[in-house]
Design an enzyme around this catalytic site. Structure first.
Site, short mmCIF file in Angstrom:
data_model
loop_
_atom_site.label_atom_id
_atom_site.label_comp_id
_atom_site.label_asym_id
_atom_site.label_seq_id
_atom_site.Cartn_x
_atom_site.Cartn_y
_atom_site.Cartn_z
CD GLU A 42 -6.05 5.53 3.30
OE1 GLU A 42 -4.98 5.08 3.72
OE2 GLU A 42 -6.54 5.21 2.21
CG ASP A 47 -2.24 0.74 0.97
OD1 ASP A 47 -2.26 1.63 0.08
OD2 ASP A 47 -3.23 0.47 1.66
#
Length: 833
Positions: free
Chosen positions: A510, A314
């Site tokens: 997020e 990620d």
């Protein structure tokens, strides 16, 4: 944590996905529908044999398009590029499909211009998580939480296919999705990316979604899918993004793993590693950060599950591993990560990885395995020998849209929670008052990951092929029959037949979306304007139909009490008419079919509330959802709430993401007082001071105060605070600040009692010392205030900063924090005379 109780919920959706309905005792071997092909494997081996180390590591490297040019692809043999949320060709938010394809061609052509013996095409990846959501003009579907409420695996396959087609229209061939998280604490800011709290519902959707995206790689409308985030991202303690998932191996494989088995069976070619850590609480095993865990990435995913595609990290995920940085992590390579998302530090990553291989820290066999996997996927996906612009959908604006499908998805996702008002849909010709900030706000309606990463900094004009909920109501009811008032304060309710209130959250993604361990799911703590608008229109003799736009279930008992009808609309995306279809009668009458994919909390303190848990007692159970003809019988609900009263941590929020309403910010000049309110774009001014929205940690999390004369900023509640004992013990008043202009006069900081008690502390020297130093966290021991006569049991304004001359500073994350008074960075009382 009782594993048996946690697994009870699997039976709820077992009929939808019976393959692994029985609890697993070990990780299952998954047979992918995409089988290994001997000729393809031989071709891969031949290519790898001719590659240099530089070419191999280049294939493993994925920079962001803002940081790597097409020429860099040629020079460094880059295997992939990506665009993050809010990154577009030429930094143009309104780039056309043709603009995207033109840039994709440039990257592809650059990969064909290397000196490699066999040219390997670059692959571009994008977060298309609810449609091709980063592209101007593309249809944005409901986020996954809404799709889960639709209970329709066939629908998500159609959405996957439509998304893939829209992505290929921009010349891109790889999608970072679907998200297969099973959320256990709804305070997580990515809750809306999950289909459900029920692992078997996630299981039932994963395969169809992957098949929709990838097809069989025979069509120009197919893309490479990425199952994410492996593993346990939805299970972190307190819903903290990138936090620790405390779960046994049985819970990990039976709860958090359930989406991966059908996704891998359907042939998902890539898997994205997760930011979180895993602590096996039953076995006492610390697996650490997923990006650095060989036990998880290699031993479980590749060896036990049999995954033969490639694992991608990620965004700067390798830096999460202790001892690693954005540009260096031999541990992650050895753990089994194959491609590295290193957006900005990719050149240093290449250099460091090369050095680590030459030093023997990374075996060449691991490099060869990674490159083999990457080439295997590129060949399977048919990326060799074809420019992006040669795709049948490339550059075609019409391929970006699937409006009828999205509208159907919205209708299917809405859940009717309370039904004690007029029968829906309202008959045409009724006079309707529409109120609420989310009625005519496409940014709020679409949510995070919409054109920009957090979904903020957008206007309705940024969504040209879209309808807000208000525009849908106007078309269905007739524009002359609809009046809109955002706050409802000046509207004469008696003139209307019904009120439709469209309220809810603002966009987040997020990090920014995390409520935090000191926060609760009480919506009115963060959005008091929604409570205010309902209070303005309720109880006036006309029915109130409330539409809640949100990325998670929320404690809204106060709002339910003010509503005759209450609808969970989740984050519906660009097709607001999908909402109005169920509100106002049109050519065809629709009924509600949505069922809760997440349990709905009964109290503010319920944050981890999952079907099958011990003591499971929600307000609305998993699977709940009414029809038009079904009347509910809700008594007046308990809406009581004490700020910070859940006692889960030593933090008592004053003003910040967990709670903006208990002690709202205001400015004071002489006798004049102005609340700063919830309008993030407003500039509030009084003689001597102005206040604007700013950023300290995350977007729009702070208030910038600019003083020119005597004035005060304060956080004041309606009643005295009552922090829990753990917040007071060794407690501090803590806040984040950026001092952009040092005080020209005296600055004080105070906690104010009612009736008055105590005197302010002189903070002039403190703020002068902090000036020009960027973000700083300030901790002032509560004992400093007590020494000045403050009685903590009756403080109504726990934070106040006053200046008598020029001074400028931003403030965010104000809280009372226990146990921090002895910290080395705590302010000394003697420095605050």
């Amino acid at each position: 944590m009782n594993t048996k109780l946690r697994l009870m919920g699997f039976a709820v959706a077992a009929a939808m996905a019976p393959a692994f309905a029985a609890p697993l005792a070990d990780w299952p071997k998954v047979q992918s529908e995409i089988r290994k092909d001997a000729a393809l494997e031989a071709r891969v081996a031949a290519i790898v044999a001719k590659m240099t180390l530089a070419q191999k590591i280049g294939q493993m490297t994925q920079p962001e398009i803002k940081s790597a040019t097409p020429a860099d692809v040629t020079t460094y043999y880059l295997g992939s590029v990506l665009n993050g949320g809010g990154s577009w060709p030429n930094l143009n938010k309104r780039a056309t499909a043709a603009d995207w394809v033109a840039l994709a061609d440039k990257y592809h052509d650059a990969s064909m211009a290397t000196d490699m013996a066999v040219k390997v095409p670059v692959i571009w990846g994008i977060d298309a998580v609810h449609g091709n959501n980063n592209v101007f003009g593309a249809t944005i579907f409901p986020h996954n939480i809404g799709l889960g409420a639709a209970r329709d695996p066939g629908l998500v396959r159609e959405i996957g296919a439509a998304t893939a087609k829209a992505v290929r229209a921009t010349g891109i061939a790889w999608v970072f999705g679907p998200t297969l998280a099973v959320v256990r604490d709804d305070r997580w800011g990515r809750t809306y990316e999950s289909f459900s709290e029920d692992p078997m519902l996630v299981n039932s959707y994963a395969g169809p979604y992957v098949r929709g995206l990838q097809g069989s790689f025979k069509s120009d409308a197919n893309v490479v899918a990425s199952a994410k985030h492996f593993i346990g991202d939805g299970g972190t303690e307190h819903g903290k993004d990138r936090g620790v998932t405390k779960a046994s191996a049985a819970q990990m494989m039976n709860i958090h793993g359930q989406g991966y088995y059908p996704a891998l069976k359907a042939g998902a070619q890539t898997v994205m590693a997760s930011f979180n850590s895993w602590h096996d609480v039953d076995a006492g095993v610390l697996y650490g950060k997923m990006h650095g865990s060989r036990a998880v990435m290699n031993d479980i995913l590749k060896a036990k599950l049999g995954f033969d595609g490639f694992i991608v990290s990620d965004w700067n995920g390798i830096a999460e591993v202790p001892g690693c940085t954005n540009d260096s992590c031999a541990q992650a390579v050895n753990a089994g990560i194959d491609m590295f998302m290193v957006p900005d530090d990719w050149k240093a990553f290449i250099a460091n990885t090369t050095r680590q291989v030459n030093a023997g820290e990374i075996p060449m066999s691991r490099i060869d395995d990674a490159v083999t996997r990457i080439l295997r996927v590129k060949l399977r996906a048919g990326l060799f020998g074809k420019r992006p612009s040669q795709n049948a959908h490339a550059g075609k604006a019409e391929a970006l849209e699937a409006r009828a499908l999205a509208r159907r998805a919205v209708r299917s996702s809405l859940v009717l929670l309370k039904n004690e008002g007029p029968a829906l849909p309202l008959a045409k010709g009724k006079k309707i008052l529409v109120v609420g900030k989310n009625a005519d706000n496409m940014s709020n309606q679409a949510g995070g990951w919409s054109l920009t990463w957090q979904g903020t900094d957008n206007t309705n004009a940024d969504f040209p092929n879209a309808d807000t909920i208000l525009s849908g109501i106007r078309e269905a009811a007739g524009a002359d029959n609809v009046t809109y008032s955002a706050d409802g304060r000046d509207a004469d309710v008696s003139r209307f037949d019904a009120v439709i209130a469209v309220i809810g959250e603002r966009p987040y993604a997020e990090g920014d979306g995390d409520i935090g361990p000191s926060g609760t799911l009480r919506h009115s703590s963060r959005h008091p304007e929604d409570l205010a608008v309902l209070e303005a229109v309720a109880g006036k003799g006309k029915p109130v139909i409330t539409v809640m736009v949100s990325g998670r279930p929320l404690f809204v008992n106060d709002l339910l009490n003010l509503s005759d009808v209450f609808i969970a609309a989740w984050l519906p995306g660009t097709e607001g008419k999908g909402v109005s279809d169920l509100l106002v009668a049109g050519a065809k009458k629709y009924d509600f079919t949505g069922k809760l994919s997440f349990s709905w909390p009964k109290s503010a303190c319920q944050t981890s509330l999952n079907v099958g848990d011990a003591g499971y007692a929600p307000l609305f159970t998993y699977g709940y959802g009414l029809k038009n003809a079904t009347r509910s019988r809700l008594d007046k609900l308990d809406a009581s709430y004490a700020p910070g009263g859940c006692g889960v941590t030593n933090s008592y929020p004053v003003f910040g993401q967990p709670d903006r309403a208990s002690f709202p910010l205001a400015i004071r000049s002489g006798e004049a007082v102005k609340p700063l309110g919830d309008d993030l774009n407003a500039t509030i001014a009084l003689p001597g001071v102005t206040a604007q929205t700013a950023q300290i940690n995350t977007q729009q999390d702070a208030k910038l105060l600019t003083w020119t004369g005597p004035a005060t900023l304060e956080a004041r509640g309606e009643r005295a605070i009552s922090p829990p004992a753990q917040a007071l013990a060794g407690g501090v008043l803590r806040f984040d600040t950026i001092v952009s202009a040092a005080p020209a006069g005296k600055v004080t900081i105070a906690m104010q009692c009612a009736p008055a008690c105590g005197t302010p502390l002189d903070a002039t020297a403190l703020f002068k010392r902090l000036a020009g130093k960027g973000k700083q966290s300030v901790k002032i021991p509560l004992s400093c205030f007590v020494a000045k006569g403050v009685e903590l049991a009756r403080v109504v304004a726990p934070f106040g900063v006053a200046s008598d001359a020029a001074f400028a500073a931003s403030f965010a994350n104000i809280e009372i924090l226990g146990g921090a008074a002895a910290d080395a960075d705590a302010v000394r009382c003697e420095d605050l005379p």
